[in-house]
Design an enzyme around this catalytic site. Sequence first.
Site, PDB file in Angstrom:
ATOM      1  N   CYS A   1      35.412   1.768 -23.736  1.00  0.00           N
ATOM      2  CA  CYS A   1      34.540   2.015 -22.585  1.00  0.00           C
ATOM      3  C   CYS A   1      35.324   2.816 -21.558  1.00  0.00           C
ATOM      4  CB  CYS A   1      34.018   0.707 -21.991  1.00  0.00           C
ATOM      5  SG  CYS A   1      35.267  -0.551 -21.716  1.00  0.00           S
TER       6      CYS A   1
ATOM      7  N   ARG B   1      31.999  -8.441 -18.802  1.00  0.00           N
ATOM      8  CA  ARG B   1      33.412  -8.723 -18.520  1.00  0.00           C
ATOM      9  C   ARG B   1      33.515  -9.709 -17.361  1.00  0.00           C
ATOM     10  NH1 ARG B   1      37.123  -3.814 -16.626  1.00  0.00           N
ATOM     11  NH2 ARG B   1      36.279  -4.393 -14.593  1.00  0.00           N
TER      12      ARG B   1
ATOM     13  N   HIS C   1       0.818  -1.210   0.000  1.00  0.00           N
ATOM     14  CA  HIS C   1       0.000   0.000   0.000  1.00  0.00           C
ATOM     15  C   HIS C   1       0.854   1.264   0.000  1.00  0.00           C
ATOM     16  CE1 HIS C   1      -1.961   3.334   2.175  1.00  0.00           C
ATOM     17  NE2 HIS C   1      -2.925   3.070   1.328  1.00  0.00           N
TER      18      HIS C   1
ATOM     19  N   ARG D   1      30.269  -5.105 -15.474  1.00  0.00           N
ATOM     20  CA  ARG D   1      31.333  -5.704 -14.661  1.00  0.00           C
ATOM     21  C   ARG D   1      30.771  -6.763 -13.716  1.00  0.00           C
ATOM     22  NH1 ARG D   1      31.974  -0.109 -14.410  1.00  0.00           N
ATOM     23  NH2 ARG D   1      33.906   0.721 -15.310  1.00  0.00           N
TER      24      ARG D   1
END
Length: 810
Positions: free
Chosen positions: A762, A589, A431, A521
């Site tokens: 990156c 990765r 709620h 990662r």
Amino acid sequence: MNNYILDLDKVGINDIAKVGGKNASLGEMLQHLTALGVQIPNGFVITVDAYKEFVEFNNLESVTKHIINSIDFNDIESLRKSGQQVRLLIENGRFPKAMSETIIEAYGKLSANYQQEYTDVAVRSSATAEDLPDASFAGQQETFLNINGPATLMDAVRNCFASIFTDRAISYRQSFGYDHFSVGLSLCVQKMVRSDLGVAGVAFSIDTESGFKDAIVINGSYGLGELVVQGAISPDEFIVFKPSLAKGFNAIIEKKLGIKDQMMVYGDRSDERVKIIPTEREFQNRFCITDEQILQLAQWVSLIENYYSKIKNKWTPMDVEWALDGESKQLFIVQARPETIHSRKDTGKITGYKIEDAERENKVLLKGIAVGDKIGTGSVNIFFSMDKRVLEGKEFNEGDVLVTDMTDPDWEPIMKKASAIVTNKGGRTCHAAIVARELGVPAIVGCVNATELLNEGQLITASCAEGEQGIIYEGNIEFIKEEFDLADLPTIHTPVMLNVASPSSCFQSSHLPAAGVGLAREEFIINNYIQVHPLALLRHRDLNDAALTKEIEKRIVGYENEETFFVKKLSYGIAKIAAAFYPNKVIVRFSDFKSNEYFNLPGGKYFEPVEENPMIGWRGASRYYSDAYKEAFGMECKAIKLVREEMGLDNIVVMVPFCRTVEELISVQEVMAAYGLKRGENKLEVYLMAEIPSNIIMADEFAQHIDGFSIGSNDLTQLVLGLDRDSSLVAHLYDERNPAVKKMISSLIRSAKNNGVKVGICGQGPSDFPDFAQFLVREGIDSISVTPDSFVKTVRAISKIEKELLKIPA
């Protein structure tokens, strides 16, 4: 038969004015979705006409109008007294003889259908406004459970009629400008599902916080579903990915164990319809429904959404209540209504909050589940009951932070005055969460001990802007609110991807028009979701460390064993990111902890060496094929395989970090293959993190064994320039725009192009330095990956650069 009663399976979506939205929805599903396998308990409807005749028969309209019109809505006590007065008038009303006879007769027929003299039913309200057929009025009226016998039924009907004037319903209508007297009430008398012996909960066909369209969120707990709705417990939570579900995969992308310490069951006495009892420890420590039941529920929710979207001729996400019968072990849908918050939002307009305080980690007081994505600051006002406040003469001031164990539905009038709401109990579908979303107030629920840790009058900041975890800070934390329209973003040719650290914020980032994820990662997931050294998980029983074993046993509750815990937890984190950006590529990765970082995880001291320079020590690829770590790397491979092949998220690309030699890369791929991950099989692509000079010098050789390079500019800069990026003494020399670093990057891009493999980058460089972005675009980089908060800035910078490059003669 008169117009008081309609069979539930005879009403439909066109009958909203007569039976209200929820009842119309139930009838529609009974008629059209039962054939598709969706189970809905039958019942009958008491119409809006019956309610109106009851009001007229008792001459209630004029006196009720007078009381309502005299309310001072700035005074909570005025609202309480007036609401109570109106409800008492209705509760003392009498039924017309024909009406009570008709309702009791319908109840007798329903009981006979279940071969019982008096079957147990739920009496649920369904409000409707003639001029607002889509108004939800969610949670505004009462539901009465385990009603048994004609007299008890008629009392429940009368009390349900009265609940159209609960304090929260009156306040809600006033807040949204609805006319109190154009609202009608219909009731559903529905056969009870024996979830008091089973499980019940709520499901949404949309992520309730981010509005992500492809997720089904399911909350559940033992016993009747009211405790989940009220927020009296923190339920189990499951997320299912719709596109994978539609293809027949096991599409559960997240499972979280709740704190299911109590349950609502049938009462033992005639005057006690329901009661709350403690949940046995064994049940608290397991998920309340099986994977098969999760998937069945998700299929039904998906069917319901698709059906409503078709008849409404627009995407219509749904809010569903469900129950598992403990006797028959069958699942049922007991309510369904359109979701009314995110479905009305313009996802083309993005609002973000950037926290400026770099020291905020030291100011964290406690954490919970974030509701919404806003930030609120104010003084703590601890509230346990409305009555106590009134007796003590204390007020809830505009802008206070409401701190409580759990919210009572009748607190809506004070919730709308709060700058934020903090509760000990509850989940994302309770709620407090639903009302907070409607009111646009940030809420942090399920904090466990907020009422103990926070002090009356204490200045705090409640942040829901940092992913699915809500964080409460000491004092006033500075932040900047950023708003922009995605329609204003320029079109560019260079794909921009995202670096995503946390699975908890990936659904929010999915609204950005990114080309996928350039870096996800694994170590973030291990650090935050698993929180134990992987080898310690596997071998803790051999270490004679009782405290470590106790910690691990506590952490793996709900899972079969330690390995299953690691593989499943890691797979859920990866899957959530992959789902958020599906079908675009998500480059994951493999873990790249340094030995000093692994050492700090529980159990790490037993398995990690003490290295002089961990930055260039035992990290990345060198771990994966070593006898000392291979078994732990195998669990990472199993998690990737699970996500790709069982969950159906084949957009995942794996990336090998810190790989010094070609021979090392081959060794890593041999271990991967031994654990079921073979490059090229099931379209699996393998990328190499290009962050060591040898990766660039030997790029042609590396390229024979991979599908792409991703430049890690941080480590590359460090190793090309021969400096420690953590040392303040040489920090002034650290610059990825240094000519030596740029020469390395240019060389790699040329080699990648010559070998027909992809090459991206990156890092923050392109978004921080427009000239660096210009260099990358000029060199022909295939993609640039940045953090979500830099996405808009980077796209604009690249657009400017691309326009300038078009003017440059070839």
